[in-house]
Design an enzyme around this catalytic site. Sequence first.
Site, PDB file in Angstrom:
ATOM      1  N   HIS A  68      -6.391   3.079   0.117  1.00 36.52           N
ATOM      2  CA  HIS A  68      -6.188   3.437   1.527  1.00 36.52           C
ATOM      3  C   HIS A  68      -6.997   4.724   1.665  1.00 36.52           C
ATOM      4  O   HIS A  68      -6.724   5.704   0.955  1.00 36.52           O
ATOM      5  CB  HIS A  68      -4.698   3.660   1.811  1.00 36.52           C
ATOM      6  CG  HIS A  68      -4.371   4.005   3.238  1.00 36.52           C
ATOM      7  ND1 HIS A  68      -3.409   3.316   3.968  1.00 36.52           N
ATOM      8  CD2 HIS A  68      -4.843   4.974   4.058  1.00 36.52           C
ATOM      9  CE1 HIS A  68      -3.326   3.852   5.185  1.00 36.52           C
ATOM     10  NE2 HIS A  68      -4.172   4.871   5.258  1.00 36.52           N
ATOM     11  N   ASN A  77     -12.990   9.742  -3.148  1.00 37.16           N
ATOM     12  CA  ASN A  77     -13.314   8.777  -4.193  1.00 37.16           C
ATOM     13  C   ASN A  77     -13.389   7.396  -3.550  1.00 37.16           C
ATOM     14  O   ASN A  77     -12.501   7.017  -2.776  1.00 37.16           O
ATOM     15  CB  ASN A  77     -12.237   8.797  -5.283  1.00 37.16           C
ATOM     16  CG  ASN A  77     -12.195  10.115  -6.018  1.00 37.16           C
ATOM     17  OD1 ASN A  77     -13.228  10.729  -6.271  1.00 37.16           O
ATOM     18  ND2 ASN A  77     -10.994  10.576  -6.358  1.00 37.16           N
ATOM     19  N   CYS A  86       0.862  -1.186   0.000  1.00 37.91           N
ATOM     20  CA  CYS A  86       0.000   0.000   0.000  1.00 37.91           C
ATOM     21  C   CYS A  86       0.896   1.233   0.000  1.00 37.91           C
ATOM     22  O   CYS A  86       1.699   1.437   0.917  1.00 37.91           O
ATOM     23  CB  CYS A  86      -0.917   0.009   1.223  1.00 37.91           C
ATOM     24  SG  CYS A  86      -1.758   1.596   1.438  1.00 37.91           S
ATOM     25  N   CYS A 106       0.527   3.437   3.081  1.00 35.74           N
ATOM     26  CA  CYS A 106       1.154   2.850   4.278  1.00 35.74           C
ATOM     27  C   CYS A 106       2.669   3.063   4.216  1.00 35.74           C
ATOM     28  O   CYS A 106       3.306   3.309   5.250  1.00 35.74           O
ATOM     29  CB  CYS A 106       0.832   1.361   4.389  1.00 35.74           C
ATOM     30  SG  CYS A 106      -0.855   1.035   4.968  1.00 35.74           S
ATOM     31  N   HIS A 117      -4.769   1.258   8.277  1.00 39.90           N
ATOM     32  CA  HIS A 117      -5.128   0.954   6.890  1.00 39.90           C
ATOM     33  C   HIS A 117      -6.604   0.601   6.794  1.00 39.90           C
ATOM     34  O   HIS A 117      -7.030  -0.469   7.206  1.00 39.90           O
ATOM     35  CB  HIS A 117      -4.272  -0.200   6.347  1.00 39.90           C
ATOM     36  CG  HIS A 117      -4.566  -0.500   4.914  1.00 39.90           C
ATOM     37  ND1 HIS A 117      -4.010   0.205   3.868  1.00 39.90           N
ATOM     38  CD2 HIS A 117      -5.419  -1.383   4.345  1.00 39.90           C
ATOM     39  CE1 HIS A 117      -4.480  -0.248   2.725  1.00 39.90           C
ATOM     40  NE2 HIS A 117      -5.334  -1.216   2.985  1.00 39.90           N
ATOM     41  N   HIS A 162      -9.299  14.042  -0.188  1.00 45.98           N
ATOM     42  CA  HIS A 162      -8.660  15.105  -0.956  1.00 45.98           C
ATOM     43  C   HIS A 162      -9.150  16.455  -0.421  1.00 45.98           C
ATOM     44  O   HIS A 162     -10.355  16.621  -0.180  1.00 45.98           O
ATOM     45  CB  HIS A 162      -9.057  15.049  -2.428  1.00 45.98           C
ATOM     46  CG  HIS A 162      -8.585  13.844  -3.177  1.00 45.98           C
ATOM     47  ND1 HIS A 162      -7.483  13.871  -3.996  1.00 45.98           N
ATOM     48  CD2 HIS A 162      -9.071  12.582  -3.241  1.00 45.98           C
ATOM     49  CE1 HIS A 162      -7.319  12.673  -4.552  1.00 45.98           C
ATOM     50  NE2 HIS A 162      -8.271  11.872  -4.105  1.00 45.98           N
ATOM     51  N   HIS A 164      -8.626   8.085   1.840  1.00 45.27           N
ATOM     52  CA  HIS A 164      -8.003   9.412   1.821  1.00 45.27           C
ATOM     53  C   HIS A 164      -9.031  10.463   1.452  1.00 45.27           C
ATOM     54  O   HIS A 164      -9.918  10.237   0.633  1.00 45.27           O
ATOM     55  CB  HIS A 164      -6.802   9.464   0.865  1.00 45.27           C
ATOM     56  CG  HIS A 164      -7.094   8.974  -0.518  1.00 45.27           C
ATOM     57  ND1 HIS A 164      -7.158   7.636  -0.830  1.00 45.27           N
ATOM     58  CD2 HIS A 164      -7.333   9.636  -1.676  1.00 45.27           C
ATOM     59  CE1 HIS A 164      -7.429   7.495  -2.111  1.00 45.27           C
ATOM     60  NE2 HIS A 164      -7.542   8.700  -2.659  1.00 45.27           N
TER      61      HIS A 164
HETATM   62  P1  DGP Z   1      -7.732   8.637  -5.800  1.00 46.33           P
HETATM   63  O1  DGP Z   1      -7.937   8.642  -7.275  1.00 46.33           O
HETATM   64  O2  DGP Z   1      -8.874   9.310  -5.054  1.00 46.33           O
HETATM   65  O3  DGP Z   1      -7.432   7.237  -5.255  1.00 46.33           O
HETATM   66  O4  DGP Z   1      -6.481   9.553  -5.527  1.00 46.33           O
HETATM   67  C1  DGP Z   1      -5.207   9.089  -5.237  1.00 46.33           C
HETATM   68  C2  DGP Z   1      -4.328  10.305  -5.155  1.00 46.33           C
HETATM   69  O5  DGP Z   1      -3.117   9.915  -4.548  1.00 46.33           O
HETATM   70  C3  DGP Z   1      -3.976  10.913  -6.504  1.00 46.33           C
HETATM   71  O6  DGP Z   1      -4.493  12.238  -6.567  1.00 46.33           O
HETATM   72  C4  DGP Z   1      -2.462  10.922  -6.542  1.00 46.33           C
HETATM   73  C5  DGP Z   1      -2.064  10.657  -5.112  1.00 46.33           C
HETATM   74  N1  DGP Z   1      -0.869   9.836  -4.981  1.00 46.33           N
HETATM   75  C6  DGP Z   1      -0.683   8.584  -5.489  1.00 46.33           C
HETATM   76  N2  DGP Z   1       0.542   8.139  -5.169  1.00 46.33           N
HETATM   77  C7  DGP Z   1       1.135   9.124  -4.438  1.00 46.33           C
HETATM   78  C8  DGP Z   1       2.413   9.240  -3.818  1.00 46.33           C
HETATM   79  O7  DGP Z   1       3.280   8.361  -3.860  1.00 46.33           O
HETATM   80  N3  DGP Z   1       2.662  10.418  -3.160  1.00 46.33           N
HETATM   81  C9  DGP Z   1       1.727  11.420  -3.089  1.00 46.33           C
HETATM   82  N4  DGP Z   1       2.089  12.519  -2.428  1.00 46.33           N
HETATM   83  N5  DGP Z   1       0.522  11.327  -3.643  1.00 46.33           N
HETATM   84  C10 DGP Z   1       0.228  10.192  -4.316  1.00 46.33           C
END
Ligand code: DGP
Length: 118
Positions: free
Chosen positions: A98, A87, A5, A8, A47, A102, A100
């Site tokens: 995981h 989302n 993940c 994580c 998680h 936004h 989140h």
């Molecule tokens: P979602 O589509 O809602 O699952 O958004 C996932 C978000 O996570 C996307 O906007 C990009 C962000 N993201 C993915 N990998 C990484 C990472 O390694 N570092 C950071 N800072 N953001 C990440």
Amino acid sequence: MSENCVFCKIISGELPSTKVYEDEDVLAFRDINPQADVHFLIIPKSHIESLAYVDTSHAGLLGKIMTLASVLAEKEGSINGFRTIVNTGEVGRQDVFHLHFHVLGGDKALPAMIYKRS
Ligand code: DGP
């Protein structure tokens, strides 16, 4: 901690991030692919796959995240409002499984709806 993940791994420090806030329960960091001038994510340290997997035992944690959203949005420079997006699952186009939140904003109004820039 869930193996493989990406969030994580960010929590554990295995992967880098630009931190906005951290305490014992949650971490907030800037999105790697920002869709607005201000764009960060708030995640629980435990998680949880998505909002579809929460129950009443998570109410305090979710309340904390929602409360932090406005405090951190302002700290990041979004003074006159912001947007929160969660989302969820395939239909919600969730990419990272995981949970989140936004937080998007800046000093100009966002589009009526958010479409990915890239
Ligand atoms: P979602 O589509 O809602 O699952 O958004 C996932 C978000 O996570 C996307 O906007 C990009 C962000 N993201 C993915 N990998 C990484 C990472 O390694 N570092 C950071 N800072 N953001 C990440």
